[in-house]
Motif scaffolding. Structure first.
Motif, short mmCIF file in Angstrom:
data_model
loop_
_atom_site.label_atom_id
_atom_site.label_comp_id
_atom_site.label_asym_id
_atom_site.label_seq_id
_atom_site.Cartn_x
_atom_site.Cartn_y
_atom_site.Cartn_z
N ARG A 18 0.83 -1.22 0.00
CA ARG A 18 0.00 0.00 0.00
C ARG A 18 0.86 1.25 0.00
NH1 ARG A 18 -3.08 -2.61 3.71
NH2 ARG A 18 -2.10 -1.47 5.40
N ASN A 22 1.18 4.16 -2.91
CA ASN A 22 0.77 5.54 -2.62
C ASN A 22 1.91 6.55 -2.64
OD1 ASN A 22 -1.95 4.86 -2.32
ND2 ASN A 22 -1.68 4.35 -0.17
N GLN A 87 -5.30 -5.46 -3.31
CA GLN A 87 -6.21 -5.33 -2.15
C GLN A 87 -6.24 -6.53 -1.30
OE1 GLN A 87 -10.00 -3.99 -3.48
NE2 GLN A 87 -9.14 -2.17 -4.41
#
Length: 87
Positions: A18, A22, A87
């Motif tokens: 993640r 990002n 995810q």
């Protein structure tokens, strides 16, 4: 039921991926990964000696997912596939 060690490794992995997605790989430190996973910095190094190890696991899992889906006739759009995989 997964062991605590397996659960912590999984938490670290998902936190790292993640953060890489990002902020970018170069901007993320091992301390950032530990903080995002809610674990100590030492825990990160116990499971993943380097940031590269997170990427190696990512690409091994991505390869396995692609191979598993190879037999299907319809592939999702690539960006959606990557998003779903992360995810």
């Amino acid at each position: 039921m997964p062991s605590r060690k397996e659960t912590n490794r999984e938490r670290l992995y998902h936190a790292a991926i993640r953060l890489f997605a990002n902020a970018g790989y170069d901007a993320v430190s091992m301390a950032d990964i530990a903080n995002a996973a809610g674990l100590s910095r030492a825990s990160v190094f116990n499971h993943y000696p380097s940031k590269q190890d997170f990427l190696i696991q990512f690409f091994v899992e991505l390869n396995a997912t692609i191979r598993a889906r190879r037999s299907k006739t319809v592939y999702p759009a690539f960006p959606e596939f990557i998003e779903e995989f992360c995810q």
